[in-house]
Design an enzyme around this catalytic site. Sequence first.
Site, PDB file in Angstrom:
ATOM      1  CD  GLN A  95      -2.740   1.538   0.431  1.00 20.95           C
ATOM      2  OE1 GLN A  95      -3.580   0.666   0.231  1.00 20.95           O
ATOM      3  NE2 GLN A  95      -2.729   2.685  -0.219  1.00 20.95           N
TER       4      GLN A  95
ATOM      5  CD  GLU B  20      -5.941  -0.718  -2.387  1.00 17.51           C
ATOM      6  OE1 GLU B  20      -6.352  -0.873  -1.229  1.00 17.51           O
ATOM      7  OE2 GLU B  20      -6.662  -0.828  -3.401  1.00 17.51           O
ATOM      8  CB  VAL B  21       0.906  -4.537  -4.350  1.00 18.13           C
ATOM      9  CG1 VAL B  21       1.419  -5.818  -5.007  1.00 18.13           C
ATOM     10  CG2 VAL B  21       1.580  -3.328  -4.984  1.00 18.13           C
TER      11      VAL B  21
ATOM     12  CG  ASP C  94      11.618   4.237  -4.635  1.00 19.11           C
ATOM     13  OD1 ASP C  94      12.283   4.651  -3.658  1.00 19.11           O
ATOM     14  OD2 ASP C  94      10.405   3.993  -4.560  1.00 19.11           O
TER      15      ASP C  94
END
Length: 374
Positions: free
Chosen positions: A27, A32-33, A151
């Site tokens: 999240q 969302e995953v 990232d």
Amino acid sequence: MSKYYDGVEFPFCDEFSKYEKLAKIGQGTFGEVFKAKHRQTGKKVALKKVLMENEKEGFPITALREIKILQLLKHENVVNLIEICRTKGEATQFNRYKGSIYLVFDFCEHDLAGLLSNANVKFTLAEIKRVMQMLLNGLYYIHRNKILHRDMKAANVLITRDGVLKLADFGLARAFSLAKNSQGNRYTNRVVTLWYRPPELLLGERDYGPPIDLWGAGCIMAEMWTRSPIMQGNTEQHQLTLISQLCGSITPEVWPGVDKKYELYQKMELPKGQKRKVKDRLKAYVKDPYALDLIDKLLVLDPAQRIDSDDALNHDFFWSDPMPSDLKNMLSTHNTSMFEYLAPPRRRGHMPQQPANQNRNPATTSQSEFDRVF
């Protein structure tokens, strides 16, 4: 570039109904995953929902960039995008895509942050070597294909039950090129979660390249022993202070031209007279001299002098006893998936000589996502 791109259509997307959601495993501001399975084959997948906050303005350019990059990158150590699916829905002025869009990935049982948060998961030196070998191999591949991850952090490093590492979450990734003129590239520097952000980005660099990902790799490598992020700043100024306290003061002597290149360098009050202490501070955790040396070379202040992925893979750390060993046997003793989202906050303040009077926020997903600016 516009934040949204109107020219994207997905006429050949399969219906989302072929998958059954099993559990939420991630999240953030990106969306969302979910862990899911294919209803017919039973194959486990991960579903990443594309955040469509203003769908009437078009398909988000950031999501399009992620899709294009994932379609380009095919490598054992990069997460695999299987397909794009969408749910059924009625088209309205606010939702021209008639429902939600999902990216479908091969499922990986763990992320590195989740594994490190579990005290029962213990990596041997040989297993740490294998983790870092796969991570650097993935970086070598994406950099060779002119892609920056932007990232790098433990939560974005996935590991399958068979012990294969996959670089994941390319939501901030972008293609890069050598500057074609004296003005250089103008990439955003508001990328990389704060605790893993290299000093050049914190000082405002916009013409950057692969060294930004290698700094993150160094932070992750140290974390394999400390079990928590090694520099947990609250602000960009605080993060630069922590970097200076660990890696030494940022000066033209160690980083030629830093005083002239960055306007922020003159404005920020950075610690003076700090000696480099990477090896001294980490030797309480990292007993292997080759490991300490590689971390030291990854956490070099000047990006031009920071080791690249090719040289890192040839470092003595990977070619001395014990040699890198498979993770499968160790992971086979753990039957449940481990993700940062599902784990309690990791223990903090492992590194000695951290300022005691700093009020730090927990390393939650919401904290790390706060710095995600495209």
